[in-house]
Motif scaffolding. Structure first.
Motif, PDB file in Angstrom:
ATOM      1  N   GLY A  15       0.775  -1.222   0.000  1.00  8.24           N
ATOM      2  CA  GLY A  15       0.000   0.000   0.000  1.00  8.24           C
ATOM      3  C   GLY A  15       0.811   1.279   0.000  1.00  8.24           C
ATOM      4  N   THR A  16       2.133   1.166   0.121  1.00 10.76           N
ATOM      5  CA  THR A  16       3.004   2.347   0.125  1.00 10.76           C
ATOM      6  C   THR A  16       3.645   2.519  -1.236  1.00 10.76           C
ATOM      7  OG1 THR A  16       3.497   2.073   2.478  1.00 10.76           O
ATOM      8  CG2 THR A  16       5.007   3.455   1.206  1.00 10.76           C
ATOM      9  N   VAL A  17       3.522   3.726  -1.814  1.00 15.97           N
ATOM     10  CA  VAL A  17       4.099   4.018  -3.119  1.00 15.97           C
ATOM     11  C   VAL A  17       5.489   4.622  -2.941  1.00 15.97           C
ATOM     12  CG1 VAL A  17       3.876   5.351  -5.242  1.00 15.97           C
ATOM     13  CG2 VAL A  17       1.845   4.352  -4.164  1.00 15.97           C
ATOM     14  N   THR A  18       6.480   4.031  -3.591  1.00 13.43           N
ATOM     15  CA  THR A  18       7.848   4.537  -3.557  1.00 13.43           C
ATOM     16  C   THR A  18       8.229   5.054  -4.943  1.00 13.43           C
ATOM     17  OG1 THR A  18       8.504   2.971  -1.838  1.00 13.43           O
ATOM     18  CG2 THR A  18      10.272   3.955  -3.135  1.00 13.43           C
ATOM     19  N   HIS A  19       8.712   6.291  -4.998  1.00 15.39           N
ATOM     20  CA  HIS A  19       9.149   6.880  -6.259  1.00 15.39           C
ATOM     21  C   HIS A  19      10.652   6.625  -6.412  1.00 15.39           C
ATOM     22  CE1 HIS A  19       5.332   8.979  -6.942  1.00 15.39           C
ATOM     23  NE2 HIS A  19       5.315   9.163  -5.635  1.00 15.39           N
TER      24      HIS A  19
END
Length: 266
Positions: A15-19
């Motif tokens: 659920g965590t978006v990493t760029h």
């Protein structure tokens, strides 16, 4: 040879978006030798994987040798050579020469052209004495020279290197550096080098790019890089300064310098 325009790649984990890469733009011309630097987790490996077609970008435009890497992987493979210092493309239980023969078949290289190319690379990289040795019995330096040879057997115009001198002793490292310098100068091979060994950069690269937080933090010559820090700064001091500056202000990377030395906004 390489065109990167507003490139981005995100990952979603639990659920965590990493760029991993954000709004990245640069170009590499034919015949350039470019160092691509950054701290661990900066986005270097993600960039390399997109350049070689292993990963598809989330956003932006990317062309390598005129091809979209993720859509044209087979065609791109004939135009690039790739060496990952911590991985091998060689067959572990086979003699080195048998690995090369399998690579010839994979790339459908004419046998005569293959023999001429292999003889040339054997002489330049001094690998003739252990062609009959199984890969598992080679030293790290010997295996690395074998991997570089394997990446160049189909005579690609672009070579991508990820930590090619990692773990090598002084003599082996000097031999690899000398070969890469000659390959670029005499053959005009375009080389993109990622490394934490700044000695590689100082001795080989005419241009340096630094990425941090997935964004371009610097693009210029080694002299430009040193000029960031007042006085007679070493390349290590300049890179450390850039890392720290980029972390304080990750959203304001400096532009590629033209005539004047670059500055970094803290």
């Amino acid at each position: 040879m390489i065109e990167v325009d507003r490139l981005g790649r995100t990952f979603k984990v639990r659920g965590t978006v990493t760029h991993a890469v954000q709004d990245l733009s640069f170009g590499v011309e034919a015949g350039e030798f470019v160092g691509y630097l950054g701290p661990n987790g900066a986005g270097k490996s993600t960039t390399i994987k997109m350049l070689t077609g292993i990963l598809a970008p989330t956003s932006g435009r990317l062309r390598v040798a005129g091809l979209d890497p993720s859509r044209r992987r087979t065609a791109l493979a004939r135009k690039i050579g790739v060496v990952f210092g911590q991985r091998t493309t060689l067959w572990w239980d086979l003699p080195l020469k048998d690995s090369f023969e399998l690579i010839r078949l994979l790339y459908k290289v004419d046998r005569g052209a293959f023999r001429r190319r292999l003889d040339e690379l054997c002489a330049l990289l001094d690998i003739g004495d252990f062609l009959a040795t199984p890969v598992r019995q080679l030293s790290l330096g010997q295996r690395m020279r074998g991997d570089i040879t394997a990446a160049l057997l189909h005579d690609p115009p672009i070579l991508v290197l990820d930590e090619p001198t990692i773990g090598l002793d002084v003599v082996s490292k000097a031999g690899v550096r000398d070969f890469l310098r000659r390959l670029n100068a005499e053959n005009g091979t375009t080389i993109l080098l990622t490394t934490h060994d700044l000695g590689d950069v100082e001795r080989l690269c005419r241009r340096v790019m630094l990425i941090d937080h997935g964004r371009l933090a610097f693009d210029g010559t080694v002299a430009d890089l040193r000029a960031i820090v007042p006085g007679e700064a070493s390349i290590e001091e300049a890179v450390t300064h850039l890392y720290l500056s980029s972390r304080r202000s990750p959203r304001t990377p400096p532009p590629r310098p033209a005539q004047d030395p670059p500055s970094v906004t803290a």
